[in-house]
Every structure is written in C-alpha cells, then in structure tokens.
Design a protein around this motif. Structure first.
Motif, PDB file in Angstrom:
ATOM      1  N   VAL A 187       0.866  -1.177   0.000  1.00  0.00           N
ATOM      2  CA  VAL A 187       0.000   0.000   0.000  1.00  0.00           C
ATOM      3  C   VAL A 187       0.906   1.231   0.000  1.00  0.00           C
ATOM      4  O   VAL A 187       1.521   1.546   1.020  1.00  0.00           O
ATOM      5  CB  VAL A 187      -0.931   0.033   1.226  1.00  0.00           C
ATOM      6  N   PRO A 188       1.043   1.930  -1.136  1.00  0.00           N
ATOM      7  CA  PRO A 188       1.870   3.134  -1.172  1.00  0.00           C
ATOM      8  C   PRO A 188       1.263   4.228  -0.286  1.00  0.00           C
ATOM      9  O   PRO A 188       0.045   4.425  -0.275  1.00  0.00           O
ATOM     10  CB  PRO A 188       1.852   3.542  -2.647  1.00  0.00           C
ATOM     11  N   LEU A 189       2.125   4.921   0.439  1.00  0.00           N
ATOM     12  CA  LEU A 189       1.699   5.944   1.392  1.00  0.00           C
ATOM     13  C   LEU A 189       2.364   7.274   1.039  1.00  0.00           C
ATOM     14  O   LEU A 189       3.596   7.358   0.983  1.00  0.00           O
ATOM     15  CB  LEU A 189       2.086   5.504   2.809  1.00  0.00           C
ATOM     16  N   VAL A 190       1.549   8.290   0.809  1.00  0.00           N
ATOM     17  CA  VAL A 190       2.039   9.613   0.412  1.00  0.00           C
ATOM     18  C   VAL A 190       1.895  10.564   1.604  1.00  0.00           C
ATOM     19  O   VAL A 190       0.806  10.719   2.152  1.00  0.00           O
ATOM     20  CB  VAL A 190       1.247  10.164  -0.784  1.00  0.00           C
ATOM     21  N   ILE A 191       3.009  11.206   1.993  1.00  0.00           N
ATOM     22  CA  ILE A 191       2.999  12.140   3.128  1.00  0.00           C
ATOM     23  C   ILE A 191       3.524  13.488   2.650  1.00  0.00           C
ATOM     24  O   ILE A 191       4.626  13.581   2.103  1.00  0.00           O
ATOM     25  CB  ILE A 191       3.870  11.614   4.287  1.00  0.00           C
ATOM     26  N   HIS A 192       2.755  14.528   2.899  1.00  0.00           N
ATOM     27  CA  HIS A 192       3.137  15.868   2.443  1.00  0.00           C
ATOM     28  C   HIS A 192       2.939  16.880   3.579  1.00  0.00           C
ATOM     29  O   HIS A 192       1.878  16.905   4.216  1.00  0.00           O
ATOM     30  CB  HIS A 192       2.296  16.282   1.235  1.00  0.00           C
ATOM     31  N   GLY A 193       3.948  17.683   3.856  1.00  0.00           N
ATOM     32  CA  GLY A 193       3.821  18.760   4.828  1.00  0.00           C
ATOM     33  C   GLY A 193       4.283  18.446   6.231  1.00  0.00           C
ATOM     34  O   GLY A 193       4.345  19.339   7.083  1.00  0.00           O
ATOM     35  N   SER A 194       4.621  17.192   6.498  1.00  0.00           N
ATOM     36  CA  SER A 194       4.955  16.799   7.876  1.00  0.00           C
ATOM     37  C   SER A 194       6.250  17.426   8.384  1.00  0.00           C
ATOM     38  O   SER A 194       6.404  17.670   9.586  1.00  0.00           O
ATOM     39  CB  SER A 194       5.035  15.277   7.985  1.00  0.00           C
ATOM     40  N   TYR A 195       7.185  17.690   7.483  1.00  0.00           N
ATOM     41  CA  TYR A 195       8.466  18.270   7.901  1.00  0.00           C
ATOM     42  C   TYR A 195       8.285  19.659   8.506  1.00  0.00           C
ATOM     43  O   TYR A 195       9.070  20.094   9.343  1.00  0.00           O
ATOM     44  CB  TYR A 195       9.411  18.344   6.696  1.00  0.00           C
ATOM     45  N   SER A 196       7.234  20.345   8.092  1.00  0.00           N
ATOM     46  CA  SER A 196       7.022  21.724   8.542  1.00  0.00           C
ATOM     47  C   SER A 196       6.412  21.819   9.936  1.00  0.00           C
ATOM     48  O   SER A 196       6.350  22.906  10.507  1.00  0.00           O
ATOM     49  CB  SER A 196       6.116  22.463   7.545  1.00  0.00           C
ATOM     50  N   VAL A 197       5.942  20.693  10.493  1.00  0.00           N
ATOM     51  CA  VAL A 197       5.243  20.740  11.782  1.00  0.00           C
ATOM     52  C   VAL A 197       6.169  21.232  12.889  1.00  0.00           C
ATOM     53  O   VAL A 197       5.795  22.082  13.697  1.00  0.00           O
ATOM     54  CB  VAL A 197       4.634  19.379  12.132  1.00  0.00           C
ATOM     55  N   TRP A 198       7.419  20.673  12.925  1.00  0.00           N
ATOM     56  CA  TRP A 198       8.363  21.193  13.923  1.00  0.00           C
ATOM     57  C   TRP A 198       9.820  21.217  13.454  1.00  0.00           C
ATOM     58  O   TRP A 198      10.611  22.031  13.893  1.00  0.00           O
ATOM     59  CB  TRP A 198       8.243  20.461  15.261  1.00  0.00           C
ATOM     60  N   GLU A 199      10.172  20.378  12.532  1.00  0.00           N
ATOM     61  CA  GLU A 199      11.587  20.285  12.159  1.00  0.00           C
ATOM     62  C   GLU A 199      12.070  21.463  11.315  1.00  0.00           C
ATOM     63  O   GLU A 199      13.236  21.859  11.396  1.00  0.00           O
ATOM     64  CB  GLU A 199      11.831  18.974  11.411  1.00  0.00           C
ATOM     65  N   GLU A 200      11.202  22.024  10.512  1.00  0.00           N
ATOM     66  CA  GLU A 200      11.615  23.077   9.583  1.00  0.00           C
ATOM     67  C   GLU A 200      12.165  24.308  10.310  1.00  0.00           C
ATOM     68  O   GLU A 200      13.181  24.895   9.915  1.00  0.00           O
ATOM     69  CB  GLU A 200      10.439  23.484   8.701  1.00  0.00           C
ATOM     70  N   THR A 201      11.499  24.688  11.399  1.00  0.00           N
ATOM     71  CA  THR A 201      11.918  25.889  12.137  1.00  0.00           C
ATOM     72  C   THR A 201      12.399  25.596  13.547  1.00  0.00           C
ATOM     73  O   THR A 201      12.956  26.477  14.204  1.00  0.00           O
ATOM     74  CB  THR A 201      10.754  26.884  12.238  1.00  0.00           C
ATOM     75  N   GLY A 202      12.171  24.363  14.024  1.00  0.00           N
ATOM     76  CA  GLY A 202      12.501  24.044  15.408  1.00  0.00           C
ATOM     77  C   GLY A 202      11.397  24.424  16.367  1.00  0.00           C
ATOM     78  O   GLY A 202      11.508  24.192  17.581  1.00  0.00           O
ATOM     79  N   LEU A 203      10.314  24.999  15.856  1.00  0.00           N
ATOM     80  CA  LEU A 203       9.168  25.394  16.664  1.00  0.00           C
ATOM     81  C   LEU A 203       7.895  24.750  16.121  1.00  0.00           C
ATOM     82  O   LEU A 203       7.782  24.487  14.916  1.00  0.00           O
ATOM     83  CB  LEU A 203       9.001  26.920  16.654  1.00  0.00           C
ATOM     84  N   ILE A 204       6.934  24.492  16.998  1.00  0.00           N
ATOM     85  CA  ILE A 204       5.664  23.915  16.579  1.00  0.00           C
ATOM     86  C   ILE A 204       4.926  24.898  15.679  1.00  0.00           C
ATOM     87  O   ILE A 204       4.776  26.075  16.012  1.00  0.00           O
ATOM     88  CB  ILE A 204       4.788  23.569  17.804  1.00  0.00           C
ATOM     89  N   GLN A 205       4.448  24.391  14.519  1.00  0.00           N
ATOM     90  CA  GLN A 205       3.706  25.223  13.583  1.00  0.00           C
ATOM     91  C   GLN A 205       2.386  24.542  13.208  1.00  0.00           C
ATOM     92  O   GLN A 205       2.363  23.331  12.952  1.00  0.00           O
ATOM     93  CB  GLN A 205       4.516  25.456  12.307  1.00  0.00           C
ATOM     94  N   SER A 206       1.320  25.319  13.191  1.00  0.00           N
ATOM     95  CA  SER A 206       0.011  24.790  12.791  1.00  0.00           C
ATOM     96  C   SER A 206      -0.086  24.846  11.268  1.00  0.00           C
ATOM     97  O   SER A 206      -0.522  25.851  10.697  1.00  0.00           O
ATOM     98  CB  SER A 206      -1.104  25.618  13.438  1.00  0.00           C
ATOM     99  N   VAL A 207       0.335  23.776  10.619  1.00  0.00           N
ATOM    100  CA  VAL A 207       0.416  23.769   9.155  1.00  0.00           C
ATOM    101  C   VAL A 207      -0.472  22.667   8.585  1.00  0.00           C
ATOM    102  O   VAL A 207      -0.815  21.692   9.275  1.00  0.00           O
ATOM    103  CB  VAL A 207       1.876  23.531   8.701  1.00  0.00           C
TER     104      VAL A 207
END
Length: 247
Positions: A187-207
């Motif tokens: 079952v192929p699984l596509v994930i988009h946007g997860s990196y921006s939740v906290w890793e992108e800036t080091g802070l929690i983001q509501s994305v």
C-alpha cells in the motif's frame, strides 16, 4: 511576542510528548505480557487504539490540519506492507494516528538508543535495521517478511532517511523485499507537509499536512522483472501525488 509564544508552546508540547510516552510505557509492557499469556487478540486491539489515541492527541497539540485520503484502500485483514516517503519525524505520529490496523515499523538502528521510544517500537511489533551492515539489514527484512506472512502489517520508508524538505529521495530496492518475500500487497503511502510541523523551524507550527493511501499493488503474481521494477514504480506513483499536492 509571537516568537516567544511559539517557543512557549513548543516547550509545553514536547514536555507533554515525552511525559506521555513515559507514563503510558508501563501499560504497554503489561499488554505485551498479557499477549504472551494468550490474550494477543485483545492486546492487539487495545494497543492499536491506545497508540492511535495518543498520536491523535499529539497531532491536536501541534494544531496541524491533517487531511487523510484513501483509507478504503487498506485491506482489513491478511499481511501487507505500507511503503511511503519520509519527509520528517512527524510521519510516525501520522501513521499511528490514522492506519486502522496494528503495524510494526522497520526503524533504523539508531532508534534503538532512544529511551522509551525504542521500547514502544518493540511493543508495537517493530524491528531495527542496520543500514550499514548488509547482512544484518537483510535479516531484519526477512524477519519482517515472516511476520507479514503470518498476517501482520509492517511499514517501511525506502528512502532510508528523512528527506527534510528536499523533495523525495531515491527509493532503495532492498526495502521492497519486505513485501516480495512475503508475496504481500504493497500500500503506497504519500505524506506531504509533515516536515514543517516542527523540524523546519525548530518550533511547533500549525500547518496543513496531507496523508494519502494509494491503491494496493499485489506482488504475488509479479515475475522477477516486474519485482525489480517495483521501487521505481512506487516511487513514481508517490512522486506524482506529491507534485499534485505541492501544486
């Protein structure tokens, strides 16, 4: 002021995150013991709901707006293998929250040294793979395939590491042995946007975050040539979906 608010929110979030992992651990160990005593069906049911409840609480704490598609493509029974792209750490939380079956992770061996997280990976039926040792890596894949043959489900990220906002990295062919050795559907699984939740800036983001399960790919009827083509085939399917989501 906004930056300070985000920092406080991040501190509160990760305090809750690690405390909850620690507090729930004794319950996980108890369920594991009960499964050894012949109550596996019951403990599997409790574990999947416990993990899902916890993961959904974590997602709520981030404020991420998660869209999930394709749950109807997940076979309710028999062994199967989820294969997906891996933008960031949040992918694990998404899988626990929304995959409606108990499953084990094929995790890199470095996770074995993360306190509490390592035990949860084991309790959920996961395995650790040494990416630098071909023989050990092969054994981990074979063990996972044996579990799938017995009706379990497993998840693996064939990029081998998080892409961290760099798009999608090339899929490693060895990861697909998890499914082909067991003659199990992928079952192929596509994930988009997860990196921006906290890793992108080091802070929690509501994305916004997107999770999509594609149609299963049966591996049992495939010949050797078709199996060799699987990594490129699945990578292309996921890349196409990511391009649409990004656009």
């Amino acid at each position: 002021m906004k930056q300070m608010g985000s920092l406080v929110r991040t501190i509160v979030f990760f305090t809750f995150f690690w405390l909850s992992v620690l507090i729930l651990l004794p319950l996980g160990v108890l369920l594991f013991v009960l499964s050894l005593l012949g109550l596996k069906s019951f403990t599997d049911w409790v574990l999947i709901h416990l993990a899902s409840w916890w993961a959904q609480g974590v997602i709520w704490g981030t404020g991420a707006q998660v869209t999930v598609e394709g749950l109807e493509h997940i076979p309710p029974r028999s062994g199967l293998c989820f294969i997906g792209n891996h933008p960031g750490d949040f992918d694990v939380i998404l899988a626990l929250a929304y995959i409606p079956r108990r499953f084990g992770f094929i995790a890199k061996k470095e996770v074995l040294f993360l306190p509490f997280v390592n035990l949860w990976v084991l309790l959920l039926g996961g395995l650790f793979i040494d990416r630098k040792n071909i023989a050990k890596g092969k054994r981990a894949i074979e063990q996972g395939a044996e579990r799938i043959k017995k009706g379990a489900s497993m998840i693996i990220f064939p990029e081998g590491t998080r892409s961290r906002g760099r798009g999608i990295l090339p899929f490693k062919a060895g990861a697909f042995k998890l499914a082909t050795l067991a003659n199990a559907p992928i079952v192929p699984l596509v994930i988009h946007g997860s990196y921006s939740v906290w890793e992108e800036t080091g802070l929690i983001q509501s994305v916004p975050v997107h999770l999509k399960f594609l149609h299963p790919i049966e591996t049992a009827p495939l010949d050797a040539e078709a199996r060799r083509a699987l990594p490129k085939q699945v990578e292309a399917l996921i890349r196409e979906e990511l391009d649409q989501l990004a656009g």
